[in-house]
Every structure is written in C-alpha cells, then in structure tokens.
Motif scaffolding. Structure first.
Motif, PDB file in Angstrom:
ATOM      1  N   ALA A  87      34.891 -65.694 -28.938  1.00  0.00           N
ATOM      2  CA  ALA A  87      34.598 -66.583 -29.878  1.00  0.00           C
ATOM      3  C   ALA A  87      35.993 -67.268 -31.093  1.00  0.00           C
ATOM      4  O   ALA A  87      36.264 -67.859 -31.217  1.00  0.00           O
ATOM      5  CB  ALA A  87      33.795 -66.232 -30.739  1.00  0.00           C
ATOM      6  N   GLN A  88      37.072 -66.054 -31.040  1.00  0.00           N
ATOM      7  CA  GLN A  88      37.840 -65.851 -31.854  1.00  0.00           C
ATOM      8  C   GLN A  88      39.265 -67.191 -31.320  1.00  0.00           C
ATOM      9  O   GLN A  88      40.507 -67.615 -31.476  1.00  0.00           O
ATOM     10  CB  GLN A  88      38.501 -64.513 -31.998  1.00  0.00           C
ATOM     11  N   LYS A  89      38.903 -66.881 -29.675  1.00  0.00           N
ATOM     12  CA  LYS A  89      39.807 -67.723 -28.472  1.00  0.00           C
ATOM     13  C   LYS A  89      39.371 -68.920 -28.601  1.00  0.00           C
ATOM     14  O   LYS A  89      40.042 -70.171 -28.247  1.00  0.00           O
ATOM     15  CB  LYS A  89      40.122 -66.857 -27.585  1.00  0.00           C
ATOM     16  N   GLN A  90      37.737 -69.488 -28.161  1.00  0.00           N
ATOM     17  CA  GLN A  90      37.708 -71.348 -28.175  1.00  0.00           C
ATOM     18  C   GLN A  90      37.598 -71.666 -28.744  1.00  0.00           C
ATOM     19  O   GLN A  90      37.958 -71.421 -29.871  1.00  0.00           O
ATOM     20  CB  GLN A  90      36.718 -70.299 -27.398  1.00  0.00           C
ATOM     21  N   ASN A  91      37.934 -73.173 -28.658  1.00  0.00           N
ATOM     22  CA  ASN A  91      38.349 -73.708 -29.643  1.00  0.00           C
ATOM     23  C   ASN A  91      36.359 -74.368 -29.651  1.00  0.00           C
ATOM     24  O   ASN A  91      36.083 -74.785 -29.075  1.00  0.00           O
ATOM     25  CB  ASN A  91      38.880 -75.194 -28.889  1.00  0.00           C
ATOM     26  N   LEU A  92      35.477 -74.479 -30.814  1.00  0.00           N
ATOM     27  CA  LEU A  92      34.437 -74.136 -31.369  1.00  0.00           C
ATOM     28  C   LEU A  92      34.923 -75.021 -32.924  1.00  0.00           C
ATOM     29  O   LEU A  92      35.376 -74.221 -33.286  1.00  0.00           O
ATOM     30  CB  LEU A  92      33.834 -72.377 -31.383  1.00  0.00           C
ATOM     31  N   LEU A  93      33.485 -76.085 -33.171  1.00  0.00           N
ATOM     32  CA  LEU A  93      32.900 -76.216 -34.710  1.00  0.00           C
ATOM     33  C   LEU A  93      32.101 -76.288 -34.023  1.00  0.00           C
ATOM     34  O   LEU A  93      30.839 -76.384 -33.480  1.00  0.00           O
ATOM     35  CB  LEU A  93      33.769 -76.971 -34.442  1.00  0.00           C
ATOM     36  N   ILE A  94      31.293 -75.717 -35.821  1.00  0.00           N
ATOM     37  CA  ILE A  94      29.801 -75.622 -35.884  1.00  0.00           C
ATOM     38  C   ILE A  94      29.499 -76.563 -37.470  1.00  0.00           C
ATOM     39  O   ILE A  94      29.950 -76.048 -38.239  1.00  0.00           O
ATOM     40  CB  ILE A  94      29.512 -74.225 -36.391  1.00  0.00           C
ATOM     41  N   GLN A  95      28.242 -77.198 -37.761  1.00  0.00           N
ATOM     42  CA  GLN A  95      27.706 -77.414 -38.665  1.00  0.00           C
ATOM     43  C   GLN A  95      26.918 -77.833 -38.584  1.00  0.00           C
ATOM     44  O   GLN A  95      25.686 -77.155 -37.080  1.00  0.00           O
ATOM     45  CB  GLN A  95      28.543 -79.384 -38.401  1.00  0.00           C
ATOM     46  N   ARG A  96      26.558 -77.761 -40.161  1.00  0.00           N
ATOM     47  CA  ARG A  96      24.787 -77.071 -40.179  1.00  0.00           C
ATOM     48  C   ARG A  96      24.518 -78.196 -41.904  1.00  0.00           C
ATOM     49  O   ARG A  96      25.106 -77.790 -42.700  1.00  0.00           O
ATOM     50  CB  ARG A  96      24.398 -75.305 -40.917  1.00  0.00           C
ATOM     51  N   ASN A  97      23.416 -79.127 -40.892  1.00  0.00           N
ATOM     52  CA  ASN A  97      23.032 -79.274 -42.042  1.00  0.00           C
ATOM     53  C   ASN A  97      24.199 -80.281 -42.850  1.00  0.00           C
ATOM     54  O   ASN A  97      23.804 -80.828 -44.009  1.00  0.00           O
ATOM     55  CB  ASN A  97      21.943 -78.734 -42.720  1.00  0.00           C
ATOM     56  N   GLY A  98      25.037 -81.058 -41.212  1.00  0.00           N
ATOM     57  CA  GLY A  98      25.964 -82.296 -42.014  1.00  0.00           C
ATOM     58  C   GLY A  98      27.128 -81.292 -42.908  1.00  0.00           C
ATOM     59  O   GLY A  98      28.293 -82.167 -42.710  1.00  0.00           O
ATOM     60  N   SER A  99      27.452 -80.429 -43.258  1.00  0.00           N
ATOM     61  CA  SER A  99      27.969 -79.858 -43.456  1.00  0.00           C
ATOM     62  C   SER A  99      28.617 -78.740 -42.671  1.00  0.00           C
ATOM     63  O   SER A  99      28.397 -77.853 -41.608  1.00  0.00           O
ATOM     64  CB  SER A  99      27.944 -78.553 -44.903  1.00  0.00           C
ATOM     65  N   LEU A 100      30.411 -78.959 -42.414  1.00  0.00           N
ATOM     66  CA  LEU A 100      30.951 -78.008 -41.370  1.00  0.00           C
ATOM     67  C   LEU A 100      30.741 -76.618 -42.082  1.00  0.00           C
ATOM     68  O   LEU A 100      30.876 -75.435 -43.212  1.00  0.00           O
ATOM     69  CB  LEU A 100      32.790 -77.825 -41.224  1.00  0.00           C
ATOM     70  N   ALA A 101      30.063 -75.545 -41.019  1.00  0.00           N
ATOM     71  CA  ALA A 101      30.391 -74.138 -41.330  1.00  0.00           C
ATOM     72  C   ALA A 101      30.742 -73.134 -40.816  1.00  0.00           C
ATOM     73  O   ALA A 101      31.500 -72.175 -41.438  1.00  0.00           O
ATOM     74  CB  ALA A 101      28.282 -73.557 -40.599  1.00  0.00           C
ATOM     75  N   TYR A 102      31.920 -73.947 -39.739  1.00  0.00           N
ATOM     76  CA  TYR A 102      32.548 -72.578 -39.387  1.00  0.00           C
ATOM     77  C   TYR A 102      33.604 -72.899 -38.059  1.00  0.00           C
ATOM     78  O   TYR A 102      33.799 -74.288 -37.416  1.00  0.00           O
ATOM     79  CB  TYR A 102      32.073 -71.668 -38.050  1.00  0.00           C
ATOM     80  N   THR A 103      34.752 -73.127 -38.248  1.00  0.00           N
ATOM     81  CA  THR A 103      35.997 -73.870 -36.793  1.00  0.00           C
ATOM     82  C   THR A 103      36.646 -72.349 -36.651  1.00  0.00           C
ATOM     83  O   THR A 103      37.238 -72.186 -37.512  1.00  0.00           O
ATOM     84  CB  THR A 103      36.367 -74.714 -37.307  1.00  0.00           C
ATOM     85  N   VAL A 104      37.131 -73.524 -34.892  1.00  0.00           N
ATOM     86  CA  VAL A 104      38.443 -72.564 -34.684  1.00  0.00           C
ATOM     87  C   VAL A 104      39.104 -73.245 -33.628  1.00  0.00           C
ATOM     88  O   VAL A 104      38.066 -73.987 -32.917  1.00  0.00           O
ATOM     89  CB  VAL A 104      38.382 -70.966 -34.086  1.00  0.00           C
ATOM     90  N   ILE A 105      40.461 -73.590 -33.943  1.00  0.00           N
ATOM     91  CA  ILE A 105      40.829 -74.237 -32.536  1.00  0.00           C
ATOM     92  C   ILE A 105      42.403 -73.359 -32.570  1.00  0.00           C
ATOM     93  O   ILE A 105      43.191 -72.916 -33.086  1.00  0.00           O
ATOM     94  CB  ILE A 105      41.684 -75.594 -32.902  1.00  0.00           C
ATOM     95  N   SER A 106      43.143 -73.687 -31.391  1.00  0.00           N
ATOM     96  CA  SER A 106      43.415 -72.266 -30.872  1.00  0.00           C
ATOM     97  C   SER A 106      45.609 -73.316 -30.919  1.00  0.00           C
ATOM     98  O   SER A 106      45.264 -74.194 -31.857  1.00  0.00           O
ATOM     99  CB  SER A 106      43.823 -72.625 -29.490  1.00  0.00           C
TER     100      SER A 106
END
Length: 434
Positions: A87-106
């Motif tokens: 999870a900490q290495k992959q490029n990931l973005l999570i939005q919950r109910n329209g708002s940014l909840a979590y993001t990571v980019i290498s």
C-alpha cells in the motif's frame, strides 16, 4: 423533450460551493454557465429505453470531509481492493463521499513530472493544465442536461497527467466510495502525452440503498503513439440511478483500451465513446455487465473513425436474470476519408430467466468505401451443448451454469491489471448471478 429539473441549488449555492473549495475563477464560471443551461437542455437519448422518469435530479449535494490517517480505518470492502503489503509503495488514491481520504504517489513518478491527484487539488495547484482539458477535448458542457448538471455540481474525481516519453510501469489505482446520502458527481481526466503510457484502474462502490444519483464523466486523451489502458469496476447500490459517460480521443498511432465491468444494481445509462482522430489510431472496448432484480441498463459503446488505418474493436457481454433489462448499443462509425479503417463489434447477452429482457443492437455507419467492418450479435440462453459437456463430467447443473457464466464474462476480468480488483469483480459476478 426538455424535462423540468426543479433543482434546489441556485447560482448563489454553486458560487459558494466553488469558493469553499478554493477553485479558480474559470472553473466557477463554467459551473455558473452550466447551471443556467440545465433546464434548457434535453436528457440524452437512450435507444430503446425510456429514461424521462428516471431520477437524475432528486438528490442531496455536498461533500463530507473523510480524511483518514491509515488504511485500517477503511471498510473491509475497500481493504479487499488494496494490496496492504504494498500500500505504501503503490500509486493509490481513495475518495470517500467526494472528498480525498487517502493518497500516495511514488517519488519516481513525481520526479518524472507525472500528476496523480484528486480533481480539487488539481484545480488549485495545476489550474492552467486542468483548464486545458476540462470538458474541452472529449465531453462538452452543453451536450445535454446531464453534462450541464455535472459541470455545475461536480464534487470529486481525479486528474492524471503523463508527460511526453514517460511510461508509468505500475498501475494507478483509485477507489471511490459512496456510503453517505450525498450524490456522486465525479469527473476523471487522464492525459497521456506523446509516446507515453499509463494503466489506470478505478472502482466505484456504494452501500447506501436510499434513493440517490451518480453522474460520472471520464475524459481520456491519448496523444501521438501514447497508450492508455483504462479499467473500471462499477458497483453502485440499488437506490443509485447512474449516468456514466466515459469518452476517449486518440491521436496518431495512439491506443486506448477499455475494460469495463458495469455491475451496478440500480438503473444505469452508460456511454463509452472513443474518437479515433489520428491515422493508425486504435481503440479496444470490452464491457461486461450482470443485470438482476427489476433494474434497467442501457449501455452504448461507440467508436468513431476519423483517421486513416484506424482500428476499433467492441466486445459487449451481458447476463440478465429475474425481471431485469439490458440493452447493448454497439456503434462503429467510419467517417469519409478514414480509408483502410477497420470497425468490428460483438455483442452477446445470456438470459437466465423467462421474464428477463435483453437487446443487442449492432450498428455500422460507413461513409467510406475502402474499409473493413463487421458485427455479430446474439441473445439467448446458456448453450445446452456446453452445459451437457460439463454435466457429462459429473458437474451439477447449477455449478455448470456458474462456470459457463464466468467464462462468458472472462474477457473483461482478464484485462484488469490489479489482481485484487480482478478478484473483487469475480466476487461481484458470483453474488449477482447466484
């Protein structure tokens, strides 16, 4: 026909909403101009499906701040889509109910100039670049009522920009979760400049069964010799009426490959249109769906050839059970001047009950002589020969039907580049067909 909208959201509300997000003036102006057009424009046409009385405008609008510190705070359904070890290495973005909840980019992608961020952040930090592509290249604000409504009330989404000559080797993954009673107005933009490549995988999930609306637009721009692989699994709840518009524009020798698992449980009208602008451009669109209950799904896949030697392939597979309705409209259009082009399509629907309804409508529109084009379409029940073959080897009928259905939908499942997402789609199919 123009349907009265009666939106409770006026210009003052839209202006304040845009201000609260810190959006640039140009985006606020687009919102306000779009709002004025909502009641002047008709609904989109959905061939063989009457959508005038569908709920596209009765919803609560807004954002909920859902920032999280750890992936452990997410629902189990979201965790299942993510490889927690990576999870900490992959490029990931999570939005919950329209708002940014979590993001990571290498750091590697950042150093290469790749932008992978939510649409709100893109508006504030990459405003000029976003303005160049937001509803200018692929989807226009005033196409119909739902595009205007989308532009006026957009809440979430993602902006991806890949510079020239950059190949993003690992997939970019985005998860959109809607578990509150606010509507989903999502906008996704993927730009792959010349000689670049990117794979993007998205999941839509909602668990709230109350009446709600999803209005989703995606714009994909593939430059000269660029390659975009776009995978999506939509799984919105029964109460969600969904309008989904995914559109691509492909330059010379560019490619867009779509792998779409449309597993919504509510009424859905979906458009997937790719415009092959450049010579030697290529598009491949694969869509699978399972309809159940009393839901209605109208899915249009269209590839338009403008460039010479362009190739467009459409594959639609659907399963319909209970009293549901699924309609596939496959359209291959070759414009005058697009010589040596090839437009092929196949649409097949499996019927699992007497009251289910399925239509597969192949359409070829050819304005040029020196081309190739073909289509195949079928609507029917499980192949008795396949069923007999499996049962003759000791497999029970129910299990044999299940295996046939999974094989029938496998073309899209195999195209998804993230194993957890692939497994999730298989699980959704399993639940829906049972």
């Amino acid at each position: 026909m123009t349907v009265e909208t009666k939106l409770p959201y006026d210009a003052e509300y839209v202006s304040q909403f845009s201000k609260n997000l810190g959006e640039p003036e140009w985006l606020t102006n687009i919102r306000l101009e779009a709002l004025q057009k909502v009641d002047q424009l008709p609904l989109p046409k959905a061939d063989k499906t009457k959508i005038d009385n569908w709920n596209f405008t009765n919803f609560k609008h807004g954002l909920k701040n859902e920032k999280i510190q750890s992936l452990e705070q997410l629902p189990e359904e979201i965790k299942a889509l993510i490889n927690s070890d990576q999870a900490q290495k992959q490029n990931l973005l999570i939005q919950r109910n329209g708002s940014l909840a979590y993001t990571v980019i290498s750091e590697e992608l950042k150093n290469q100039g790749v932008i992978f961020t939510d649409i709100a952040t893109a508006a504030s930090t990459h405003g000029e670049l976003l303005q160049k592509y937001f509803m200018t290249k692929a989807v226009k604000v005033d196409e119909h009522k739902l595009t205007a409504l989308h532009a006026a009330l957009m809440t979430g989404g993602t902006f991806i920009y890949v510079p020239k000559n950059v190949e993003v080797k690992e997939p970019l993954q985005v998860v959109y979760l809607q578990d509150e009673d606010v509507a989903l107005f999502n906008h996704v933009i993927v730009v792959a400049e010349d000689n670049s490549a990117v794979t993007y995988i998205e999941n839509y999930l909602s668990f709230n069964e109350t009446e709600n609306v999803a209005n989703i637009i995606a714009e994909v721009i593939a430059g000269t010799n660029a390659n975009v692989h776009y995978g999506a699994v939509d799984h919105l709840a029964t109460g969600m009426t969904a309008y989904v518009n995914r559109r691509g524009v492909v330059g010379r020798d560019g490619r867009i490959e779509w792998a779409l698992g449309q597993m919504n449980d509510g009424n859905t009208v979906s458009e997937n249109i790719t415009n092959l602008k450049g010579d030697g451009s290529y598009a491949d669109s694969k869509t699978v769906t399972v309809s159940r209950g009393e839901q209605k799904q109208n899915i249009t896949t269209k590839i338009v050839h403008f460039g010479k030697n362009s190739v467009g392939n459409i594959l639609n597979h659907g399963v319909v059970k209970d009293e549901a309705t699924s309609i596939f409209n496959g359209i291959g259009k070759i414009e005058h001047g697009a010589t040596k082009s090839n437009a092929e399509q196949t649409s097949r629907i499996l019927m699992l009950s007497e009251k289910a309804r399925g239509d597969a409508n192949p359409i070829l529109l050819i304005d040029e002589d020196d081309v190739m084009a073909g289509h195949a379409a079928s609507v029917g029940r499980v192949d008795p020969v396949q069923l007999y073959y499996l049962m003759s080897r000791g497999i029970q009928k129910v299990e044999a039907e299940r295996l046939i259905i999974h094989g029938f939908l496998r073309p899209v499942v195999n195209e998804l580049a993230i194993e957890n997402v692939k497994n999730q789609l298989v699980e959704v199919i399993e639940r829906k067909v049972r």
